[in-house]
Design an enzyme around this catalytic site. Structure first.
Site, short mmCIF file in Angstrom:
data_model
loop_
_atom_site.label_atom_id
_atom_site.label_comp_id
_atom_site.label_asym_id
_atom_site.label_seq_id
_atom_site.Cartn_x
_atom_site.Cartn_y
_atom_site.Cartn_z
N PHE A 152 -9.83 14.83 -0.29
CA PHE A 152 -9.03 15.77 0.50
C PHE A 152 -9.29 15.64 2.00
CE2 PHE A 152 -9.48 17.43 -3.74
CZ PHE A 152 -8.19 17.82 -4.06
N GLU A 155 -7.72 12.77 8.20
CA GLU A 155 -8.02 11.71 9.16
C GLU A 155 -8.32 12.36 10.51
OE1 GLU A 155 -5.13 8.58 9.19
OE2 GLU A 155 -5.26 8.34 7.03
N PHE A 249 -1.30 25.30 9.26
CA PHE A 249 -0.10 24.56 8.83
C PHE A 249 1.19 25.37 9.03
CE2 PHE A 249 -3.19 21.72 7.42
CZ PHE A 249 -2.56 20.50 7.32
N ALA A 252 5.38 24.46 14.09
CA ALA A 252 6.65 23.73 13.99
C ALA A 252 6.58 22.44 14.81
CB ALA A 252 7.78 24.61 14.49
N GLY A 253 7.40 21.48 14.45
CA GLY A 253 7.41 20.22 15.18
C GLY A 253 8.44 19.27 14.60
N CYS A 260 -0.36 10.20 3.64
CA CYS A 260 -0.41 10.99 2.40
C CYS A 260 0.80 11.89 2.16
CB CYS A 260 -1.69 11.83 2.40
SG CYS A 260 -3.15 10.80 2.26
N LYS A 263 4.29 10.25 1.14
CA LYS A 263 4.31 9.53 -0.15
C LYS A 263 3.94 10.47 -1.31
CE LYS A 263 -0.28 7.33 -0.60
NZ LYS A 263 -0.84 8.09 -1.71
N ARG A 327 0.94 5.25 10.14
CA ARG A 327 1.71 5.22 8.89
C ARG A 327 2.65 6.43 8.79
NH1 ARG A 327 -3.06 3.74 4.60
NH2 ARG A 327 -4.28 5.01 6.03
P1 NAD Z 1 -6.13 1.83 2.92
O1 NAD Z 1 -4.92 1.02 2.67
O2 NAD Z 1 -6.53 2.21 4.30
O3 NAD Z 1 -7.41 1.14 2.23
C1 NAD Z 1 -7.40 0.49 1.01
C2 NAD Z 1 -8.35 -0.70 1.12
O4 NAD Z 1 -8.56 -1.25 -0.16
C3 NAD Z 1 -7.81 -1.83 2.00
O5 NAD Z 1 -8.78 -2.15 2.99
C4 NAD Z 1 -7.62 -2.99 1.03
O6 NAD Z 1 -7.84 -4.25 1.63
C5 NAD Z 1 -8.66 -2.67 -0.02
N1 NAD Z 1 -8.42 -3.27 -1.34
C6 NAD Z 1 -7.28 -3.25 -2.07
N2 NAD Z 1 -7.47 -3.89 -3.24
C7 NAD Z 1 -8.75 -4.31 -3.26
C8 NAD Z 1 -9.56 -5.03 -4.18
N3 NAD Z 1 -9.07 -5.42 -5.36
N4 NAD Z 1 -10.83 -5.29 -3.86
C9 NAD Z 1 -11.36 -4.90 -2.67
N5 NAD Z 1 -10.65 -4.23 -1.74
C10 NAD Z 1 -9.37 -3.92 -2.04
O7 NAD Z 1 -5.90 3.16 2.06
P2 NAD Z 1 -6.55 4.62 2.32
O8 NAD Z 1 -5.80 5.35 3.38
O9 NAD Z 1 -8.02 4.51 2.38
O10 NAD Z 1 -6.14 5.33 0.94
C11 NAD Z 1 -6.76 4.95 -0.27
C12 NAD Z 1 -6.35 5.96 -1.32
O11 NAD Z 1 -6.84 7.26 -0.97
C13 NAD Z 1 -4.85 6.13 -1.50
O12 NAD Z 1 -4.58 6.39 -2.84
C14 NAD Z 1 -4.52 7.36 -0.66
O13 NAD Z 1 -3.39 8.03 -1.12
C15 NAD Z 1 -5.77 8.20 -0.90
N6 NAD Z 1 -6.07 9.16 0.17
C16 NAD Z 1 -5.96 8.80 1.47
C17 NAD Z 1 -6.30 9.72 2.45
C18 NAD Z 1 -6.15 9.36 3.91
O14 NAD Z 1 -6.23 10.27 4.73
N7 NAD Z 1 -5.96 8.12 4.27
C19 NAD Z 1 -6.77 10.98 2.12
C20 NAD Z 1 -6.90 11.30 0.77
C21 NAD Z 1 -6.57 10.38 -0.21
#
Ligand code: NAD
Length: 435
Positions: A152, A155, A249, A252-253, A260, A263, A327
């Protein structure tokens, strides 16, 4: 504990480093060699508060190792966190190919008991699917348990959230797995929600969906405010005083973005349809957001009638301040729409990355906001970076060819605007000024 984190993206990197800080030995496996080399050298791959220090500390104490060697990571660890990407497909289904890839890659190395934990946001039912996949890949049933442990973090505040978050959600159907997870998270002293895998998976989507609903709802009310002369900020303040609503949250904007909310809302709509349920409120939330994020282009067209050949300055590209993540940022959709209308675009963002230059190679990238404003026919504030709050409106007015301001994040003070004698100012629900 001995932990392997697969994927060193936002979530994986923060997870690996924060666990390493709590007396665990962590191996972080990443397939992207450029990222891997940077991390091994102590260079952060993302912009995140406190990351630089934490990375250097974990490397110097040897509590974290970065490698591309998956076999080494799996064989050396008792708990395996999957933190790879789960992007949306065109049809809004979740693409779990990266997770499937990891399951196939790790299967041959699971020869004694390991916990396989998904940190990635995955559709409901994925835990069960992973279990069946591991069995199909001939991993002995007594050698693994599968756990859902959604993330949760926000960023920009990711490290803080990992250490001091509101909750840790653990979904599993094995007492042994639950005990291990409780022991792992016990030092964080954060409230744990222990439940079954389906509930854990759905908590993650519901959480992002509800926050998105709040945003889209306030954005619709903001559009009404502009029509009737009401002020969305005062409304948000008043609503926030009600403890049942909470003040968060309600800003407005020009819509939500990031990796996240867009998607995950779409995924939940699709997931529910796949189960013959219809989430009408969430569908409307997505639609409202898609319109809201290009609202500045609509405003510009109404103002100028024909915007072809105009020069528009975009302030802020990232989906929110204090991150370098672009993103699904509203700015991307605005730029795309403006380019379709043959507008010349200048942009400034304090964190501009090479990623965006690859997406839009033919727009003008500026080194500061006044350079960006010089000669432009309009300014659109897309991200509420702190430096934009203090913009010198007199200077802006002098530099711009026409001082039309669209404050997509409601950060400018109405009083200063009135004093600055600019051509036009548009807010999101706080009224407009035309001179
Ligand atoms: P990201 O794309 O930044 O990172 C994923 C990483 O995994 C990449 O560096 C990629 O190269 C690596 N990777 C992929 N396949 C691999 C493999 N087989 N072996 C080794 N490395 C591999 O994604 P993220 O933003 O960190 O999100 C990851 C997950 O967490 C997603 O499901 C996202 O929805 C979830 N999430 C993201 C956030 C956020 O704020 N970014 C918050 C909560 C949950």
């Amino acid at each position: 504990m001995n932990i392997c984190v697969i994927g060193a993206g936002y979530v994986g990197l923060i997870t690996a480093l924060c666990f390493s800080k709590k007396e665990n030995k962590v191996i972080c496996v990443e397939k992207n060699l450029e990222k891997l080399n940077m991390l091994r050298n102590g260079t952060p791959t993302i912009f995140e508060n406190g990351l630089n220090e934490l990375l250097k500390e974990s490397l110097s104490t040897n509590s974290v190792q970065f490698t591309e060697n998956l076999e080494f990571g799996i064989r050396s660890s008792d708990i395996i966190f999957i933190a790879v990407g789960t992007p949306a497909k065109e049809n809004w289904d979740v693409d779990i190919a990266q997770v499937e890839g990891v399951i196939n890659q790790i299967s041959p190395y699971i020869e004694k008991y390991k916990l396989v934990v998904t940190k990635s946001t995955v559709p409901v039912g994925t835990q069960r699917y992973i279990k069946s996949k591991l069995l199909e890949n001939n991993v002995e049933r007594e050698n693994f348990d599968v756990v859902s442990n959604p993330e949760f973090l926000r960023e920009g505040k990711a490290i803080y959230d990992f250490f001091y978050g509101d909750k840790i959600v653990i979904g599993c159907d094995s007492g042994k797995a639950e005990e291990t997870m409780k022991k792992l998270y016990e030092p964080f002293k954060i409230k744990m929600v222990l439940t079954n895998p389906e509930t854990a998976e759905l908590i993650k989507y519901t959480s992002n969906a509800l926050l998105s609903v709040k945003i889209s709802f306030m954005n619709e009310i903001a559009n009404l405010c502009n029509e009737v002369g009401a002020d969305i900020d005062v409304i948000a303040y008043a609503l926030g005083l009600d403890k049942r609503i909470s003040p968060l949250f309600l800003r407005a904007g020009i819509g939500y973005g990031g990796s996240c909310f867009p998607k995950d809302t779409k995924a939940l709509v699709k997931m529910s349809e796949n189960h013959n349920c219809n989430l009408e409120i969430l569908k409307a939330t997505v639609n409202v957001n898609e319109k809201q994020r290009v609202l500045p282009v609509k405003i510009l067209k109404e103002y100028y009638k024909n915007i072809e050949g105009k020069i528009v300055a975009i302030l802020g590209l990232t989906f929110k301040p204090d991150t370098d993540d672009i993103r699904e940022a509203s700015s991307l959709y605005i730029i795309e729409e403006l380019l379709k209308n043959k507008v010349n675009i200048k942009v400034y963002d304090p964190m501009v990355t090479k990623e965006i230059k690859n997406i839009f190679p033919d727009i003008t990238y500026c080194d500061d906001m006044y350079e960006c404003l010089a000669g432009s026919d309009a300014m659109i504030i897309c991200t509420e970076w702190s430096e934009f709050y203090n913009i010198d409106l007199f200077k802006a007015g002098e530099l711009m060819a026409q001082s039309v301001i669209i404050d997509g994040r409601n950060i400018l003070d109405m009083k200063n605007i009135k004093d600055a004698n600019i051509n036009a100012y548009y807010s999101i629900g706080k009224g407009n000024i035309k001179n």
